[in-house]
Design an enzyme around this catalytic site. Structure first.
Site, PDB file in Angstrom:
ATOM      1  N   ALA A   2       1.971  -5.872  -7.760  1.00  0.00           N
ATOM      2  CA  ALA A   2       2.004  -4.417  -7.629  1.00  0.00           C
ATOM      3  C   ALA A   2       3.159  -3.992  -6.740  1.00  0.00           C
ATOM      4  O   ALA A   2       3.358  -4.539  -5.653  1.00  0.00           O
ATOM      5  CB  ALA A   2       0.677  -3.936  -7.036  1.00  0.00           C
ATOM      6  N   CYS A  84      -6.910  -9.983  -6.309  1.00  0.00           N
ATOM      7  CA  CYS A  84      -6.390  -9.011  -5.346  1.00  0.00           C
ATOM      8  C   CYS A  84      -7.315  -8.899  -4.133  1.00  0.00           C
ATOM      9  O   CYS A  84      -8.517  -8.670  -4.268  1.00  0.00           O
ATOM     10  CB  CYS A  84      -6.234  -7.640  -6.001  1.00  0.00           C
ATOM     11  N   ARG A 209       6.312 -14.246  -4.215  1.00  0.00           N
ATOM     12  CA  ARG A 209       7.225 -13.714  -3.197  1.00  0.00           C
ATOM     13  C   ARG A 209       8.579 -14.407  -3.158  1.00  0.00           C
ATOM     14  O   ARG A 209       9.578 -13.786  -2.804  1.00  0.00           O
ATOM     15  CB  ARG A 209       6.537 -13.788  -1.823  1.00  0.00           C
TER      16      ARG A 209
HETATM   17  C1  LIG Z   1       3.167  -7.155  -2.567  1.00  0.00           C
HETATM   18  C2  LIG Z   1       2.302  -8.036  -3.421  1.00  0.00           C
HETATM   19  C3  LIG Z   1       1.701  -7.505  -4.551  1.00  0.00           C
HETATM   20  C4  LIG Z   1       0.898  -8.303  -5.351  1.00  0.00           C
HETATM   21  N1  LIG Z   1       0.324  -7.766  -6.463  1.00  0.00           N
HETATM   22  C5  LIG Z   1      -0.393  -8.552  -7.288  1.00  0.00           C
HETATM   23  C6  LIG Z   1      -0.935  -8.029  -8.497  1.00  0.00           C
HETATM   24  O1  LIG Z   1      -0.774  -6.844  -8.826  1.00  0.00           O
HETATM   25  N2  LIG Z   1      -1.617  -8.875  -9.286  1.00  0.00           N
HETATM   26  C7  LIG Z   1      -1.807 -10.203  -8.959  1.00  0.00           C
HETATM   27  O2  LIG Z   1      -2.418 -10.938  -9.721  1.00  0.00           O
HETATM   28  N3  LIG Z   1      -1.324 -10.713  -7.825  1.00  0.00           N
HETATM   29  C8  LIG Z   1      -0.622  -9.921  -6.988  1.00  0.00           C
HETATM   30  N4  LIG Z   1      -0.099 -10.459  -5.846  1.00  0.00           N
HETATM   31  C9  LIG Z   1      -0.344 -11.869  -5.521  1.00  0.00           C
HETATM   32  C10 LIG Z   1       0.737 -12.770  -6.094  1.00  0.00           C
HETATM   33  O3  LIG Z   1       0.718 -12.707  -7.506  1.00  0.00           O
HETATM   34  C11 LIG Z   1       0.536 -14.225  -5.682  1.00  0.00           C
HETATM   35  O4  LIG Z   1      -0.704 -14.670  -6.129  1.00  0.00           O
HETATM   36  C12 LIG Z   1       0.616 -14.425  -4.181  1.00  0.00           C
HETATM   37  O5  LIG Z   1       1.674 -13.678  -3.615  1.00  0.00           O
HETATM   38  C13 LIG Z   1       0.812 -15.899  -3.831  1.00  0.00           C
HETATM   39  O6  LIG Z   1       1.936 -16.435  -4.496  1.00  0.00           O
HETATM   40  P1  LIG Z   1       3.367 -16.573  -3.755  1.00  0.00           P
HETATM   41  O7  LIG Z   1       3.144 -17.409  -2.513  1.00  0.00           O
HETATM   42  O8  LIG Z   1       4.233 -17.264  -4.769  1.00  0.00           O
HETATM   43  O9  LIG Z   1       3.811 -15.202  -3.403  1.00  0.00           O
HETATM   44  C14 LIG Z   1       0.688  -9.679  -5.010  1.00  0.00           C
HETATM   45  C15 LIG Z   1       1.312 -10.201  -3.886  1.00  0.00           C
HETATM   46  C16 LIG Z   1       2.101  -9.402  -3.080  1.00  0.00           C
HETATM   47  C17 LIG Z   1       2.745 -10.010  -1.862  1.00  0.00           C
END
Ligand SMILES: Cc1cc2nc3c(=O)[nH]c(=O)nc-3n(C[C@H](O)[C@H](O)[C@H](O)COP(=O)(O)O)c2cc1C
Length: 311
Positions: A2, A84, A209
């Site tokens: 998001a 979420c 991220r």
């Molecule tokens: C700002 C932000 C918004 C996110 N929005 C969503 C979302 O809309 N749907 C979702 O499934 N995960 C969402 N996530 C989670 C990420 O998809 C992911 O699961 C999480 O950041 C861990 O993965 P990473 O370490 O690669 O970031 C969001 C994460 C962040 C930081």
């Protein structure tokens, strides 16, 4: 994600080698769809890759209806958000809060799978809390309901984004069910990507991220997995070209006012590596005009290159 994986950013990720880029989460409540925010989240025109749309909600019929409408609007995959951790979402018993209610999870998954004729996928955390870690149960249930792939973020809801993601539970789920498993959480570079793939046995990885300001991470990982060699760092000129193109697309997509605001956070991510100081960021964030933003970036890179040549 998001606020991040809007249409311009998804397109960029596809061009940089991502196999799939899921839309921002869209509430299943049709009453909010008229807002600008939701309307833009539903735009998929000119999207270069698979159009996977994520929906969030807790009412099985409403979720089924939302899935149908999005398929009619061009979604080729429906992804369901049960990961979420946001209080605003969890209060309505959506997102990760659902993991505490497997019976309701089953109703939602069955309703959505039965409502559409495209694949339905699911995104979860490993559980609500370390004491209530039920990702194996949810995975089995998802498989029974006809979910076609499951993404697991290696944290519980209680962990929010704290500590480090763990992969033991993702590995256990992979050994328990036959549907494709996508491992997620703290994957930041090609070496970690390979380690997580090997450790969990997952079928794919999801990067969140680490793609912010570095969307070429997909190409770097893909190259490393295929050849065992690391790509050399992206040339600065290429970073500049890509970033300016991205910012221009944000201006076009959101319009001048909102586009300028959204560009700020992306530029700050892009420049993390190249502008560790805060000064340019502060100047850039004060700019209110779209063309001025682009000019400032161009001048910044020119200066940066001149200074580099001198040193
Ligand atoms: C700002 C932000 C918004 C996110 N929005 C969503 C979302 O809309 N749907 C979702 O499934 N995960 C969402 N996530 C989670 C990420 O998809 C992911 O699961 C999480 O950041 C861990 O993965 P990473 O370490 O690669 O970031 C969001 C994460 C962040 C930081």
């Amino acid at each position: 994600m998001a606020g991040i994986t809007d249409r311009p950013f998804r397109s960029l990720c596809y061009h940089m080698g991502a196999g799939m880029a899921v839309s921002e989460m869209l509430s299943s409540n049709p009453q909010v769809w008229k807002t600008d925010k939701s309307r833009l989240r539903m735009v998929h025109s000119d999207e270069p890759g698979v159009r996977s749309v994520q929906i969030a909600g807790s009412d099985p019929d409403e979720m089924a209806a939302a899935a149908k409408i999005n398929v009619d609007n061009g979604a080729q995959i429906i992804d369901i958000n049960m990961g979420c951790p946001a209080k605003k979402v969890n209060r309505k018993l959506a997102g990760s809060a659902l993991l505490r209610y497997p019976e309701l999870v089953e109703k939602i998954l069955s309703a959505v799978v039965n409502a559409v004729d495209v694949p339905v996928t699911l995104k979860i955390r490993t559980g609500w809390s370390p004491e209530e870690r039920n990702c194996v149960e949810i995975a089995q249930l998802a498989e029974r309901c006809g979910i076609q792939a499951l993404t697991i973020h290696g944290r519980t809801r209680a962990c929010l984004f704290n500590g480090e993601a763990e992969y033991d539970n993702i590995r256990t789920v992979k050994q328990t069910v036959a549907i494709p498993i996508i491992a997620n959480g703290d994957i930041t570079d090609p070496l970690k990507a390979r380690a997580v793939l090997e450790y969990t046995g997952a079928d794919a990885l999801m990067i969140g991220r680490a793609a912010q300001g570095r969307p070429w991470i997909f190409r770097e990982i893909q190259h490393y997995l295929e050849t065992g060699e690391l790509l050399s760092p992206m040339p600065l000129g290429e970073v500049q070209r890509l970033m300016s193109e991205h910012i221009r697309e944000l201006h076009d997509f959101y319009g001048q006012g909102k586009g300028v605001r959204i560009a700020r956070k992306h530029v700050s991510w892009y420049l993390k590596e190249h502008a560790p100081g805060d000064q340019f960021r502060r100047t850039f964030n004060a700019i209110e005009d779209a063309s001025e933003q682009l000019e400032a970036l161009e001048a910044y890179f020119e200066n940066f290159c001149v200074n580099k040549e001198k040193s």
